[in-house]
Scaffold this motif. Structure first.
Motif: not given
Length: 354
Positions: A154-178
């Protein structure tokens, strides 16, 4: 002499309990709760509704009906299912239990939600935490290298993240998912306050699940979370769910709230408005750094987090000192967005505590 503690797993004995701060008499801005209660008329209507619930019976068809209502509320794609949990915490636990093969691991960026690691540990899974960058962005090369090395279940990606409260780059998320060989769980606990959702991209990947909760929506006391994914995957995870894990009272509270969406939407909009006001007010203070937020909280770096936390607490304002959670969070506090009055009190206490 017999010691009953010897029956408890050594790693459990070595753990620290999840600590909830005593907020009695405080302006409570430490747990990312919606600060607004139901209007009096709705309180009365809900009380009458709950009074009519058959508490002598186990939950039955009403829980199935709640799944249908939530499916309509989220726009559940065809061929996808929905699993209910006692908050997101139970969904995290169920996922770890379902994937707990020998040698399996769970991976997530850190700092992040502490329950990802705890859920792994309690099921004897390895947890791999991959540090974010100094600006709390995904370290894509490090994430991809860790995925290749550990092959996480399992890979967890919080969207947005706690405690940093930010959304991460969509292109990076897609590469991680792939790159992920197992499941990827997009945790949208703070979706009511976010400018983006992954829901419209969910069907692109058969191994991606979406996790949400009604806690930040405004029902933290109800403890209701849900997991969305391809029906075949949800069916398998559902096999480890305890029967009747959602109470009839939780179910009716959720159904009641979902029939008054306009009230909670207005609350979320006010919280977003207040977030901008508070962020601007904090951002002009000397020695203070505020990160952009897509949640109902702000991560703030101050010269001395312990001094700021203690100073605010002495003035009746409770925030979260996260400076010891991870080295990247040095001298950081996390501030939940409250009502306009609560935020004014918080700002006054903050200014005299930095």
């Amino acid at each position: 002499m017999r010691n009953p503690l010897n029956t408890i797993r050594p790693d459990v004995q070595a753990m620290h309990s999840y600590v909830v701060q005593d907020a009695t008499g405080m302006v409570k801005l430490d747990a990312m709760e919606n600060p607004y209660r139901l209007p009096p008329a709705l309180q009365a209507a809900l009380g009458e509704r709950l009074g009519a619930v058959a508490l002598n019976r186990y939950p039955d068809g009403r829980v199935d009906y709640l799944r249908q209502v939530l499916a309509a509320h989220t726009g559940l794609p065809a061929g996808y299912g929905l699993l209910l949990g006692n908050g997101s915490d139970e969904s995290i636990s169920l996922l770890a239990m379902a994937c707990a093969k020998p040698g399996a691991s769970i991976l997530a960026p850190v700092p992040g939600f502490v329950m990802y690691a705890m859920g792994a540990q309690l099921q004897s899974l390895a947890f791999v935490g991959v540090p974010l960058t100094a600006d709390f962005e995904l370290d894509l090369p490090a994430m991809l290298a860790a995925i290749a090395l550990h092959q996480p279940a399992i890979v967890y990606l919080a969207y947005p993240n706690n405690p940093t409260a930010n959304l991460w780059d969509d292109a990076a998320i897609e590469q991680i998912i792939e790159a992920a060989p197992g499941l990827v769980v997009i945790d949208e606990a703070y979706q009511p306050f976010s400018s983006k959702t992954y829901l419209d991209r969910l069907t692109r990947h058969p191994h991606v699940l979406l996790m949400r909760t009604l806690s930040k929506f405004g029902l933290a006391g109800v403890r209701l979370g849900y997991l969305i994914g391809p029906q075949a995957l949800v069916t398998e995870v559902d096999k480890v769910r305890p029967p009747y894990n959602v109470s009839v009272l939780n179910c009716e509270c959720a159904l009641f709230a979902l029939s008054h969406l306009e009230v909670f939407a207005a609350q979320a909009q006010e919280i977003r408005t207040q977030r901008a006001i508070v962020s601007a007010a904090l951002g002009v203070l000397p020695g203070v750094k505020v990160w952009p937020s897509d949640a109902n909280m702000l991560l703030v770096r101050v010269p001395d987090a312990a001094k700021t936390f203690d100073g605010m607490k002495s003035q009746g304002v409770l925030v979260k000192n996260v400076s010891k959670m991870h080295s990247l969070l040095a001298n950081c506090v996390r501030i939940t967005i409250g009502t306009a009055e609560e935020n004014e009190r918080m700002l006054a206490a903050f200014q005299t505590s930095i």
